[in-house]
Design an enzyme around this catalytic site. Structure first.
Site, PDB file in Angstrom:
ATOM      1  N   LYS A 158       5.523   3.064  17.336  1.00  0.00           N
ATOM      2  CA  LYS A 158       5.481   2.029  16.293  1.00  0.00           C
ATOM      3  C   LYS A 158       6.606   2.270  15.294  1.00  0.00           C
ATOM      4  CE  LYS A 158       2.417  -0.200  12.965  1.00  0.00           C
ATOM      5  NZ  LYS A 158       1.026  -0.309  12.497  1.00  0.00           N
ATOM      6  N   ASN A 206       0.835  -1.197   0.000  1.00  0.00           N
ATOM      7  CA  ASN A 206       0.000   0.000   0.000  1.00  0.00           C
ATOM      8  C   ASN A 206       0.867   1.244   0.000  1.00  0.00           C
ATOM      9  OD1 ASN A 206      -0.495   1.914   2.543  1.00  0.00           O
ATOM     10  ND2 ASN A 206       0.178  -0.095   3.318  1.00  0.00           N
ATOM     11  N   ASN A 258       4.945   6.038   3.554  1.00  0.00           N
ATOM     12  CA  ASN A 258       4.254   6.756   2.478  1.00  0.00           C
ATOM     13  C   ASN A 258       4.074   8.249   2.711  1.00  0.00           C
ATOM     14  OD1 ASN A 258       3.847   4.287   0.976  1.00  0.00           O
ATOM     15  ND2 ASN A 258       2.375   3.743   2.581  1.00  0.00           N
ATOM     16  N   THR A 259       4.622   8.764   3.814  1.00  0.00           N
ATOM     17  CA  THR A 259       4.617  10.209   4.048  1.00  0.00           C
ATOM     18  C   THR A 259       6.076  10.657   4.050  1.00  0.00           C
ATOM     19  OG1 THR A 259       2.563  10.193   5.313  1.00  0.00           O
ATOM     20  CG2 THR A 259       4.044  12.037   5.713  1.00  0.00           C
ATOM     21  N   PHE A 316      -1.519   8.082   4.382  1.00  0.00           N
ATOM     22  CA  PHE A 316      -2.317   8.680   5.468  1.00  0.00           C
ATOM     23  C   PHE A 316      -3.587   9.367   4.966  1.00  0.00           C
ATOM     24  CE2 PHE A 316       1.170   9.540   8.913  1.00  0.00           C
ATOM     25  CZ  PHE A 316       1.228   8.190   9.171  1.00  0.00           C
ATOM     26  N   SER A 322       5.401   4.970   8.925  1.00  0.00           N
ATOM     27  CA  SER A 322       4.748   4.786   7.626  1.00  0.00           C
ATOM     28  C   SER A 322       5.709   5.213   6.522  1.00  0.00           C
ATOM     29  CB  SER A 322       3.476   5.622   7.542  1.00  0.00           C
ATOM     30  OG  SER A 322       3.048   5.659   6.188  1.00  0.00           O
ATOM     31  N   ASN A 379       5.806  -1.794  11.409  1.00  0.00           N
ATOM     32  CA  ASN A 379       5.014  -1.301  10.278  1.00  0.00           C
ATOM     33  C   ASN A 379       5.392  -2.087   9.011  1.00  0.00           C
ATOM     34  OD1 ASN A 379       3.403   0.545   8.665  1.00  0.00           O
ATOM     35  ND2 ASN A 379       3.693   2.025  10.330  1.00  0.00           N
TER      36      ASN A 379
END
Ligand SMILES: Cc1cc2nc3c(=O)[nH]c(=O)nc-3n(C[C@H](O)[C@H](O)[C@H](O)COP(=O)(O)O)c2cc1C
Length: 336
Positions: A213, A110, A174-175, A114, A172, A242
């Site tokens: 996390k 993915n 993706n940021t 966010f 994450s 993650n």
């Protein structure tokens, strides 16, 4: 029954894009009046972070970002539900498609970035809930935020009345720049400010545990620093891990593996379990760990516990195994 409803729907779910199938599943969980799972065997209960979990199997962050299906998830039998990641302001995330199934590998990639409705709608939903259950709130930062640590502190202040615990998601992929918050100085500043927000909120609400996390892609020396900060600052626990930006060499879906994003599910199991064990070695039981990454069976959950976890979470295996997986894992753990 949710099981047959999902079984009937599953051919349709497979025809839908992965993201539409996910939205459909959330809708079903939040609206279908399916009966609750049987009460948990008291032998499954776990004490951690000052909370009593009826069983050690939680739904990982990202499944119910906006807290729309919390009661449905408890009815499926999860011992705790982590909502989020939530950012102060709503954001759309990356353009679609941004969620990919890797069926031959039982994996998922993915790059949502966010996407979430922001603090307010989730807060209103959680405040309206009448049901019980341990609800963790996973907080993050808006992509265009100049002061990312301030966004985490804002999340803690906003949800202090409804969260059972908080997770600081610095992992994450993706940021852009988010994972830099795992670097020692930035992490120390973030944790200090998050704790100040939590302690301030503790004047009017019970003191909420604060967890961190992390990514499975940290080096061992970065992990040394992360655990050192967590221990020095007195964090209550860590979640490992993650999704990974790495791609194991033996992935069968070679084409899909080229998609940018975080990989989860079975191909993440070994890496995340190794990082969990390395984390446990450094933490020496001074706080509890939540093991997450590629759990698809009771045996996988037991491996996480053996590697040092007190609790586990899962997400991707639900895509392949359906909601009956929660009961199967609990059954297997009880027989352990
Ligand atoms: C589609 C998707 C979205 C996710 N979104 C988030 C998120 O918003 N915040 C977060 O901390 N983790 C997020 N995760 C990571 C999961 O919480 C979990 O750490 C990871 O998927 C590994 O567990 P699994 O292999 O059981 O899926 C997401 C995972 C997936 C597959």
């Amino acid at each position: 029954m949710i099981g047959p409803a999902f079984a009937l729907a599953s051919p349709f779910l497979r025809l839908m894009s992965p993201e539409s199938a996910h939205d459909f599943t959330l809708k079903a969980l939040s609206t279908l009046p399916f009966p609750a799972a049987a009460p948990d065997d008291p032998a499954l209960a776990v004490e951690a972070f000052g909370l009593r979990f009826p069983n050690p199997v939680g739904i990982a962050a990202g499944f119910d970002k906006n807290a729309v299906a919390v009661d449905g998830l408890f009815r499926l039998g999860f011992g705790f539900v982590e909502v989020g990641s939530l950012t102060p302001r709503p954001q759309d995330g990356n353009p679609q498609p941004r969620l990919f199934r890797l069926p031959k590998d039982r994996g998922v990639i993915n790059r949502f970035g966010f996407n979430n409705e922001g603090h307010d709608p989730a807060l209103a939903r959680l405040a309206k809930r009448k049901g019980a259950g341990i609800v963790g709130v996973n907080v993050g930062a808006n992509k265009d935020s100049a002061d990312k640590a301030a966004d985490y502190a804002a999340g803690i202040r906003a949800f202090a009345g409804v969260a059972s615990y908080f997770t600081l998601n610095v992992s994450s992929p993706n940021t852009p720049g988010l994972r830099d918050l795992q670097q020692k100085t930035a992490l120390d500043d973030l944790v200090a400010r998050a704790q100040a927000a939590r302690d301030e909120a503790s004047r009017t609400h019970p003191r909420r545990p604060l967890l961190l996390k992390i990514s499975p892609d940290v080096s061992l020396s970065e992990l040394d620093d992360i655990v050192a900060v967590a221990l020095a600052r007195g964090l209550d626990g860590m979640i490992v891990s993650n999704t990974t930006v790495s791609r194991p060499a033996d992935l069968r879906e070679r084409g899909l593996a080229l998609e940018t994003g975080g990989l989860s599910g079975a191909p993440l199991f070994n890496l995340s379990t190794r990082v969990l064990a390395e984390t446990a070695k450094r933490v020496e039981k001074r706080f509890p760990l939540i093991g997450v990454g590629g759990i698809a069976s009771a045996g996988d959950a037991r491996s996480k516990l053996a590697a040092g976890a007190t609790l586990v979470q899962l997400y991707s295996a639900l895509v392949y195994r359906g909601p009956g997986l929660v009961r199967a894992i609990k059954h297997g753990l009880r027989g352990a």
